[in-house]
Design an enzyme around this catalytic site. Structure first.
Site: not given
Ligand code: NAD
Length: 290
Positions: A55, A99, A122
């Site tokens: 990422k 994460q 997200d």
């Protein structure tokens, strides 16, 4: 009848999206706003370390700065909440990515709830999921967003078509079903308690598989001419990667299908960076925030 389904090439669709993201990031920078993604990694999980590294590398290629926050696996929920609050209040941070999975001792739900929904790139915060459900999305979760982009790239007709989503997780299956519904598909959600899965699959014109079981959807279940999006990423017995769909058999019947790897996978990061640049675009006043 064509012999084989065409492949939906996630790498090239993702590359086109990343080019758009790069252009968006440049526009923000020209307007005096440097897009910035804060990445929080707790513990030493090797797969998570690889995801975070990918990422951050892709973000850099697109002109999005990342801020790396690494915490030890023994960190407390309170320490993580404190970090999230600081990032919420930092005006230079556009997106906050925590994460997953978090180590067992941490209250993951409390952490996700603490993220400012306007920085929740997200799209997992209940406010953003609720907005999606009522048809006023802000951040659409990355994997289902990527699947919709792949369906569009494949020219799949959705309006009035029978779409089957297999899997009902909060991050893939449920938001996927809402996106298909908004595209006017007739949507069925199958899950671990569904009976007669083969019959459900055989009736679907669009199949989205998000289960996490290697090749559990047999090729012969696929209706001739269906479009198949395989979200699953599984290790096969010989150590390679396979999806949830038995690829060769499904390809012989479908109209279009995603490969694994090289289908949905590349889209997820690209959509995350798209969300981040959207947030920066709103901060720069280049577009109204939803
Ligand atoms: P999850 O474990 O949270 O959910 C799996 C779902 O499958 C559940 O809702 C469950 O009801 C359903 N299920 C289980 N057994 C079933 C059965 N026999 N029949 C029908 N449904 C069944 O998983 P998830 O996070 O939604 O991920 C699913 C898969 O997608 C995994 O392989 C994961 O690695 C992959 N994934 C890929 C990406 C990507 O970027 N390509 C992103 C997220 C997840």
């Amino acid at each position: 009848m064509s012999a084989e389904a065409s492949l939906i090439d996630g790498k090239s669709v993702a590359a086109a999206l990343l080019a758009e993201v790069r252009a968006g990031a440049e526009a923000c920078s020209s307007a005096g706003v440097a897009p910035c993604l804060a990445v929080v990694l707790v513990g030493e999980d090797p797969a998570s370390q690889v995801y975070v590294r990918n990422k951050e590398r892709r973000a850099a290629e697109c002109g999005i700065a990342t801020r790396d926050h690494r915490l030890s696996a023994t960190s407390s929920t309170a320490a993580l909440l404190e970090l999230v609050r600081a990032l919420n209040e930092d005006p230079a941070v556009d997106g906050i990515l925590v994460q997953l999975p978090l180590p067992a001792g941490i209250d993951a739900e409390a952490v996700l709830l603490a993220i400012d929904p306007r920085k929740d790139v997200d799209g997992f915060h209940p406010e953003n999921l609720g907005r999606l459900m009522v048809g006023r999305p802000r951040f659409v979760p990355c994997t289902p967003q990527g699947c919709m982009r792949l369906l569009a790239a494949a020219g799949a007709e959705l309006r009035g078509r029978r779409a089957l989503v297999i899997g009902r997780s909060t991050i893939v299956g449920k938001p996927m079903a809402h996106l298909l519904l908004q595209a006017d598909a007739t949507v069925t959600i199958a899950h671990s308690r569904t009976q007669h899965l083969a019959r459900e699959v055989s009736m679907a014109e669009v199949v989205i598989a998000a289960v996490g079981r290697p090749e559990m959807i047999r090729g012969e279940w696929i209706a001739p001419g269906a479009t198949v999006i395989d979200v699953g990423i599984n290790r096969s017995a010989n150590g390679g990667l396979v999806g949830d769909v038995e690829f060769a058999g499904a390809r012989a019947r479908a109209r279009a299908i995603t490969p694994v790897p090289g289908g949905v996978g590349p889209m997820t990061i690209a959509c995350l960076l798209r969300n981040c640049v959207d947030a920066a675009t709103w901060r720069a006043g280049l577009a109204p925030a939803p």
